[in-house]
Design a protein around this motif. Sequence first.
Motif, PDB file in Angstrom:
ATOM      1  N   PHE A   1       5.504  -0.493   2.618  1.00 16.30           N
ATOM      2  CA  PHE A   1       5.282   0.173   1.363  1.00 16.30           C
ATOM      3  C   PHE A   1       5.908  -0.730   0.155  1.00 16.30           C
ATOM      4  CE2 PHE A   1       3.281   3.570   2.886  1.00 16.30           C
ATOM      5  CZ  PHE A   1       3.798   4.354   3.793  1.00 16.30           C
ATOM      6  N   GLN A   2       6.715  -1.690   0.554  1.00 19.52           N
ATOM      7  CA  GLN A   2       7.173  -2.762  -0.654  1.00 19.52           C
ATOM      8  C   GLN A   2       6.026  -3.667  -1.018  1.00 19.52           C
ATOM      9  OE1 GLN A   2      10.867  -4.518   1.033  1.00 19.52           O
ATOM     10  NE2 GLN A   2      11.949  -2.359   1.050  1.00 19.52           N
ATOM     11  N   LYS A   3       5.543  -4.023   0.013  1.00 19.84           N
ATOM     12  CA  LYS A   3       4.065  -4.895  -0.262  1.00 19.84           C
ATOM     13  C   LYS A   3       3.078  -4.390  -0.595  1.00 19.84           C
ATOM     14  CE  LYS A   3       2.274  -9.098   1.868  1.00 19.84           C
ATOM     15  NZ  LYS A   3       2.107  -9.754   2.951  1.00 19.84           N
ATOM     16  N   TYR A   4       2.784  -3.283  -0.141  1.00 18.42           N
ATOM     17  CA  TYR A   4       1.355  -2.543  -0.422  1.00 18.42           C
ATOM     18  C   TYR A   4       1.757  -1.155  -0.935  1.00 18.42           C
ATOM     19  CZ  TYR A   4      -0.180  -6.131   2.246  1.00 18.42           C
ATOM     20  OH  TYR A   4      -0.686  -7.698   2.841  1.00 18.42           O
ATOM     21  N   PRO A   5       2.041  -0.568  -2.115  1.00 17.08           N
ATOM     22  CA  PRO A   5       2.477   0.531  -2.509  1.00 17.08           C
ATOM     23  C   PRO A   5       1.646   1.711  -2.279  1.00 17.08           C
ATOM     24  CG  PRO A   5       2.189  -0.767  -4.241  1.00 17.08           C
ATOM     25  CD  PRO A   5       1.926  -1.678  -3.132  1.00 17.08           C
ATOM     26  N   PHE A   6       1.892   2.639  -1.626  1.00 14.21           N
ATOM     27  CA  PHE A   6       1.059   3.883  -1.564  1.00 14.21           C
ATOM     28  C   PHE A   6       2.050   5.068  -1.500  1.00 14.21           C
ATOM     29  CE2 PHE A   6      -2.998   2.279  -0.271  1.00 14.21           C
ATOM     30  CZ  PHE A   6      -2.939   1.153   0.232  1.00 14.21           C
TER      31      PHE A   6
ATOM     32  N   HIS B   1      -0.462  18.224  -4.213  1.00 12.55           N
ATOM     33  CA  HIS B   1      -0.257  17.275  -5.296  1.00 12.55           C
ATOM     34  C   HIS B   1      -1.261  16.234  -5.133  1.00 12.55           C
ATOM     35  CE1 HIS B   1       1.386  15.080  -8.677  1.00 12.55           C
ATOM     36  NE2 HIS B   1       1.524  14.198  -7.764  1.00 12.55           N
ATOM     37  N   TYR B   2      -1.378  15.740  -3.986  1.00 15.65           N
ATOM     38  CA  TYR B   2      -2.226  14.736  -3.690  1.00 15.65           C
ATOM     39  C   TYR B   2      -4.020  14.858  -3.115  1.00 15.65           C
ATOM     40  CZ  TYR B   2       1.631  11.294  -4.603  1.00 15.65           C
ATOM     41  OH  TYR B   2       2.560  10.778  -5.269  1.00 15.65           O
ATOM     42  N   GLU B   3      -3.990  16.257  -3.178  1.00 16.04           N
ATOM     43  CA  GLU B   3      -5.471  16.685  -2.568  1.00 16.04           C
ATOM     44  C   GLU B   3      -6.376  16.179  -3.078  1.00 16.04           C
ATOM     45  OE1 GLU B   3      -5.640  21.279  -2.290  1.00 16.04           O
ATOM     46  OE2 GLU B   3      -7.641  21.188  -2.220  1.00 16.04           O
ATOM     47  N   ASP B   4      -6.457  16.112  -4.364  1.00 13.76           N
ATOM     48  CA  ASP B   4      -7.911  15.683  -5.120  1.00 13.76           C
ATOM     49  C   ASP B   4      -8.208  14.022  -4.534  1.00 13.76           C
ATOM     50  OD1 ASP B   4      -7.867  16.951  -8.256  1.00 13.76           O
ATOM     51  OD2 ASP B   4      -8.302  17.905  -6.324  1.00 13.76           O
ATOM     52  N   LEU B   5      -7.076  13.302  -4.511  1.00 15.02           N
ATOM     53  CA  LEU B   5      -6.956  11.807  -4.099  1.00 15.02           C
ATOM     54  C   LEU B   5      -7.360  11.577  -2.711  1.00 15.02           C
ATOM     55  CD1 LEU B   5      -6.518   8.816  -4.786  1.00 15.02           C
ATOM     56  CD2 LEU B   5      -4.016   9.397  -3.958  1.00 15.02           C
ATOM     57  N   PHE B   6      -6.784  12.553  -1.711  1.00 13.32           N
ATOM     58  CA  PHE B   6      -7.057  12.683  -0.437  1.00 13.32           C
ATOM     59  C   PHE B   6      -8.452  12.963  -0.042  1.00 13.32           C
ATOM     60  CE2 PHE B   6      -3.171  11.123   0.466  1.00 13.32           C
ATOM     61  CZ  PHE B   6      -2.127  11.825   0.767  1.00 13.32           C
ATOM     62  N   VAL B   7      -9.007  13.996  -0.784  1.00 12.48           N
ATOM     63  CA  VAL B   7     -10.381  14.419  -0.353  1.00 12.48           C
ATOM     64  C   VAL B   7     -11.409  13.479  -0.936  1.00 12.48           C
ATOM     65  CG1 VAL B   7     -12.045  16.018  -1.298  1.00 12.48           C
ATOM     66  CG2 VAL B   7      -9.918  16.922  -0.758  1.00 12.48           C
ATOM     67  N   GLN B   8     -11.048  12.659  -2.089  1.00  6.35           N
ATOM     68  CA  GLN B   8     -11.929  11.776  -2.615  1.00  6.35           C
ATOM     69  C   GLN B   8     -12.182  10.565  -1.791  1.00  6.35           C
ATOM     70  OE1 GLN B   8     -11.304   8.558  -4.898  1.00  6.35           O
ATOM     71  NE2 GLN B   8     -12.850   8.852  -6.682  1.00  6.35           N
ATOM     72  N   GLN B   9     -10.797  10.179  -1.256  1.00  6.27           N
ATOM     73  CA  GLN B   9     -10.999   9.108  -0.192  1.00  6.27           C
ATOM     74  C   GLN B   9     -11.314   9.342   1.202  1.00  6.27           C
ATOM     75  OE1 GLN B   9      -6.835   7.646  -0.568  1.00  6.27           O
ATOM     76  NE2 GLN B   9      -7.058   6.869  -2.474  1.00  6.27           N
TER      77      GLN B   9
ATOM     78  N   GLN C   1      -5.649   1.983   2.935  1.00  6.46           N
ATOM     79  CA  GLN C   1      -5.927   3.074   2.745  1.00  6.46           C
ATOM     80  C   GLN C   1      -6.396   4.290   3.905  1.00  6.46           C
ATOM     81  OE1 GLN C   1      -9.121   4.199  -0.279  1.00  6.46           O
ATOM     82  NE2 GLN C   1      -7.207   3.728  -1.432  1.00  6.46           N
ATOM     83  N   TYR C   2      -7.011   3.628   5.038  1.00  3.57           N
ATOM     84  CA  TYR C   2      -7.624   4.507   5.835  1.00  3.57           C
ATOM     85  C   TYR C   2      -6.817   4.055   7.407  1.00  3.57           C
ATOM     86  CZ  TYR C   2     -11.342   5.408   2.819  1.00  3.57           C
ATOM     87  OH  TYR C   2     -11.792   5.792   1.702  1.00  3.57           O
ATOM     88  N   LEU C   3      -6.176   2.902   7.134  1.00  2.00           N
ATOM     89  CA  LEU C   3      -5.162   2.500   8.432  1.00  2.00           C
ATOM     90  C   LEU C   3      -3.876   3.589   8.650  1.00  2.00           C
ATOM     91  CD1 LEU C   3      -5.065   0.945  10.963  1.00  2.00           C
ATOM     92  CD2 LEU C   3      -4.046  -1.102   9.774  1.00  2.00           C
ATOM     93  N   ILE C   4      -3.404   3.567   7.435  1.00  2.00           N
ATOM     94  CA  ILE C   4      -1.948   4.372   7.402  1.00  2.00           C
ATOM     95  C   ILE C   4      -2.179   5.662   7.894  1.00  2.00           C
ATOM     96  CG2 ILE C   4      -0.281   5.093   6.063  1.00  2.00           C
ATOM     97  CD1 ILE C   4      -0.404   2.405   4.350  1.00  2.00           C
TER      98      ILE C   4
ATOM     99  N   GLN D   1       1.662   8.029  -2.226  1.00  4.39           N
ATOM    100  CA  GLN D   1       1.036   9.289  -1.430  1.00  4.39           C
ATOM    101  C   GLN D   1       1.266   9.267   0.085  1.00  4.39           C
ATOM    102  OE1 GLN D   1      -1.034   6.707  -2.641  1.00  4.39           O
ATOM    103  NE2 GLN D   1      -2.899   6.678  -1.847  1.00  4.39           N
ATOM    104  N   PHE D   2       1.288   8.282   0.531  1.00  4.18           N
ATOM    105  CA  PHE D   2       1.624   8.127   2.061  1.00  4.18           C
ATOM    106  C   PHE D   2       2.958   8.167   2.315  1.00  4.18           C
ATOM    107  CE2 PHE D   2      -2.720   8.148   2.630  1.00  4.18           C
ATOM    108  CZ  PHE D   2      -3.308   7.092   2.564  1.00  4.18           C
ATOM    109  N   GLU D   3       3.524   7.589   1.687  1.00  9.26           N
ATOM    110  CA  GLU D   3       5.269   7.530   1.555  1.00  9.26           C
ATOM    111  C   GLU D   3       5.886   8.867   1.603  1.00  9.26           C
ATOM    112  OE1 GLU D   3       6.807   4.339  -0.920  1.00  9.26           O
ATOM    113  OE2 GLU D   3       8.552   4.170   0.475  1.00  9.26           O
ATOM    114  N   VAL D   4       5.583   9.699   0.587  1.00  4.98           N
ATOM    115  CA  VAL D   4       6.073  11.160   0.613  1.00  4.98           C
ATOM    116  C   VAL D   4       5.853  11.743   1.816  1.00  4.98           C
ATOM    117  CG1 VAL D   4       4.207  11.976  -0.815  1.00  4.98           C
ATOM    118  CG2 VAL D   4       6.637  12.937  -0.978  1.00  4.98           C
ATOM    119  N   ILE D   5       4.718  11.680   2.321  1.00  2.25           N
ATOM    120  CA  ILE D   5       4.086  12.548   3.382  1.00  2.25           C
ATOM    121  C   ILE D   5       4.816  12.270   4.564  1.00  2.25           C
ATOM    122  CG2 ILE D   5       2.303  12.978   5.001  1.00  2.25           C
ATOM    123  CD1 ILE D   5       1.328  14.367   2.747  1.00  2.25           C
ATOM    124  N   MET D   6       5.050  10.614   4.764  1.00  2.00           N
ATOM    125  CA  MET D   6       5.803  10.117   5.970  1.00  2.00           C
ATOM    126  C   MET D   6       7.065  10.393   5.964  1.00  2.00           C
ATOM    127  SD  MET D   6       6.142   6.244   6.819  1.00  2.00           S
ATOM    128  CE  MET D   6       7.833   6.096   6.207  1.00  2.00           C
TER     129      MET D   6
END
Lengths: 441, 125
Positions: free
Chosen positions: A302-307, A331-339, A284-287, A309-314
Amino acid sequence: RLLGGLRLSGLNRVSMSQAVGGFLSKVQQHIGRENGRQVAKLLEMVGVPSGVKQAIRAAGRSKGVVNMAKRQLRGPWGPFVGSYLVSASMLDANRGIEAAEAAKDLQKFTIKLMDTLLSAANNADWDAPRPGGKPANWYLPVVNSAVLQLRLSAYAADDEKGNTDEQREMLRLIRELLVCCIRKQKAPPKQSLKMGVVFIVNHIFKICFRINLLRMTHDLQRTFADPSIPKIEEFPKSQAVTYKYFRGRIQLMDEKYSEAEKDLEWAFQHCHKGARKNKMRILQYLIPIKLLRSKKPKPRLFQKYPFPQFEVIMKAVQSGDLKMYNDALMHYEDLFVQQGVFLVMEKLKKFVFRNLIKKVYLTNASISDATKWQIPLLYIRFALKICRVEVDEDNFDEIECMVANLIYDKLIRGYIAHERYLVVSKKIPFPDPNAAPTQQQ
Amino acid sequence: FLISLSIRSSRPSRRMSSKANDAKADKKETKEPVENLIAEDDEFEEFKEETWEATQEDQEDEGLWEDNWDDDDVDVQFSEQLRKEIVNGIFVIEENSLLFLPFLISEEMRVSKACSVQQQGGVKI
């Protein structure tokens, strides 16, 4: 198995006290043999039959276990184990505030225990090997159990009260234990209490992050400036991985991306393969950091560890799709801020724009090779329209501003002919983002 | 001198970002899935074992990152769309080399536009 086949049929008082007594005997046995791990496992009720566990919990809630422990266990171990079991039993019964009260006693008795054993170690003859063959710090796993109990009690108490008072108090109390560990000791470092600093700091980090009190995390790291403390990699893996995860996160917040990448990558690689949730937490922090440093996760990650939110940004960054990027960020603002990764994800915007302009450059080159170094700003405006981004039609101010920033960040080599062209270098118009100075933060 | 004419009707000036309203509507619709991603208890867990061998670590996870993700292949779809925009939008006359991009307005219109720009004496793009 740990209790040598003691059975409990029905919860009558005699059997209950037999059960507790039997348990305490086993604890004393392991203490006598200096089996730190086994003592810790017993206290944490690992492998303890449920009937015995019930008896202990009952004795803990009534606090009767304290006297029993004092009778059966020698020296400082009695009050230590007694207070531990009271706190654990209260916690188990969802009585958080009482668990925290007992935990404060536990902290006092932990210090007493460490003082006693440390004195013995300091007075011992270090020319001869220790009888029994165990290291002088054999009881550190038990200290870890105690600190864990302190932390969890504080969580429960504060959840009940709806504030962070107990957790703050526990931070202070746990730091006292840390001070105990770093005192001057006769034992060689690997046998000393200095081998306790990492797990204690990890517990402190956990509380700090939970209550968002991060200012003490910097001077905690200074603990390791002490040359007599071994390097992190020399500590047990579980402790080293946890420490590097937290240190990586702290460096990320300090925008020290290169150091953060090193720590989080190490943590990810050395994390136990069964601890999948922890692996995800590290990613979550390394990506985000990898994306910022222009290193793309391969699809199988991403197949092994689905994310998602990062996949679409990438994808947005890669295709230079500014709208996809803006939409995803919103769309993912709340999630990103919280993390705590929103700032990092926002910094990717310039790469989106850089990639978009590169696509314009390539298209322009295919139309007219002779003038491929001159990219009409108008074409950039068209490209933004294709991305369904609304753009000023009256002037090129916004576009020139973004282009100017890219030139400043050395993502594009060239200059702007005001209101007309972006003129790029004939050598390397779009330098490798990895080499750009902004990455060297 | 360079002349570039846009025959598109001019639109009022707008900010270069997704319309706030659209995005908010988007957000409301798809809010649920995002909430699922936010774990309530997201604390790094205590490991079950204190330590382990390298064999207990995922070896394959070492090669998961690609260094260079610059796609030097032209994005065909984007390229076609951009060409279309260019073709529909402008023509460019350079002083020394005549660069006519084919486009869909009539010869007559083209000539009259060129004259009017010259009359204005301006070099406007």
